[in-house]
Design a protein around this motif. Structure first.
Motif, PDB file in Angstrom:
ATOM      1  N   GLN A 178       4.548  -5.790  -4.159  1.00  0.00           N
ATOM      2  CA  GLN A 178       4.331  -4.348  -4.173  1.00  0.00           C
ATOM      3  C   GLN A 178       4.616  -3.702  -2.818  1.00  0.00           C
ATOM      4  N   TRP A 187       1.313   1.145  -8.298  1.00  0.00           N
ATOM      5  CA  TRP A 187       1.750  -0.193  -8.662  1.00  0.00           C
ATOM      6  C   TRP A 187       2.890  -0.075  -9.671  1.00  0.00           C
ATOM      7  N   ASP A 188       3.578  -1.195  -9.932  1.00  0.00           N
ATOM      8  CA  ASP A 188       4.616  -1.224 -10.940  1.00  0.00           C
ATOM      9  C   ASP A 188       4.038  -1.593 -12.304  1.00  0.00           C
TER      10      ASP A 188
END
Length: 262
Positions: free
Chosen positions: A57, A239-240
């Motif tokens: 991240q 975040w992804d």
């Protein structure tokens, strides 16, 4: 302007002991011009997945040529190998235990080398502190400009794991897991917008997202403030992965044991 080499540190060492300071001392002795950036030393102890999530991240926000040192190493002192990963824009130094798995997945071109050139290590080496005695000097020499091929041969059998993926239960139900609870009490799931794109359209269908016996989330918000007090909400930010929280909660402990909850 002269190039200033950057080395980042991601570990599970915490900050109560001398470990991080000792590693920085080794780096600065070899590369005194280096800028050292702490990404995190609060990775859960021995938790390779948490380490993989943490570096994945953060690394891409650093300038090209940054050396990222990742030490979450429950196998220290065993036959596990020290590695150098050369990616599209960055270099990584880490144990061969899968902690770079999420980096491997994001590189178009990569080269992984087993570090065997022991003359780049500290002369006296501990069996339990390779972060200081092996990874730190290797990272420092890379930051000084030594080519990765000076450290060892390229390998293809490095350890990697697939991040947990959400699984369809039926045509209307998707089951995921909680990967992490951050310090704000957010539950980081393994579900991404690509897994449920219909929920991000102009007129998303009705849905529920539940974790255990907690009240389900029924809408996606773009900020904490959009949620009513003590209500659950889900959102995509920072975040992804999707984040899930109960507004008003200040500590993750209110969720109990939720890691890997279905």
């Amino acid at each position: 302007m002269a190039h200033i080499p950057i080395i980042t540190l991601t570990t599970d060492f915490g900050l109560n002991d001398h470990f991080v300071g000792a590693m920085k001392g080794v780096i600065l002795e070899i590369a005194p011009e280096a800028q050292i950036v702490d990404i995190s030393h609060a990775v859960q102890a021995f938790d390779i997945l948490d380490g993989a999530l943490t570096i994945s991240q953060a690394y891409s926000y650093f300038p090209s040529g940054t050396v990222h040192m990742v030490v979450v190493d429950p196998g220290v002192g065993t036959a596990r190998r020290p590695l150098i990963l050369t990616g599209d824009r960055h270099l990584f130094v880490a144990p061969d235990n899968g902690v770079l798995s999420l980096i491997y997945d994001r590189q178009e071109r990569l080269s992984v080398r087993h570090v065997t050139a022991e003359h780049y290590f500290l002369p006296q080496r501990s069996n339990t502190f390779h972060g200081r005695d092996i990874f730190s000097p290797v990272a420092a020499y890379l930051a000084k400009g030594l080519a990765p091929d000076r450290f060892g041969e390229e390998i293809a059998d490095y350890v990697r794991f697939a991040a947990p993926r959400p699984k369809p239960v039926d045509e209307r139900t998707l089951r995921g897991v909680v990967l992490k609870v951050d310090r704000f009490g957010n539950l980081i799931t393994n579900i991404t917008p690509a897994d449920a794109p219909q929920l991000f359209g102009a007129t998303p269908p009705a849905f529920q997202i539940a974790i255990g016996t907690k009240a389900p989330a029924t809408r996606i918000c773009t900020s904490y403030a959009e949620g009513a007090p003590a209500k659950c909400l889900e959102y995509w930010a920072a975040w992804d992965f999707w984040k899930w929280r109960r507004t008003g909660d200040q500590r993750f402990s209110c969720w109990g044991r939720v890691r890997a909850a279905k």
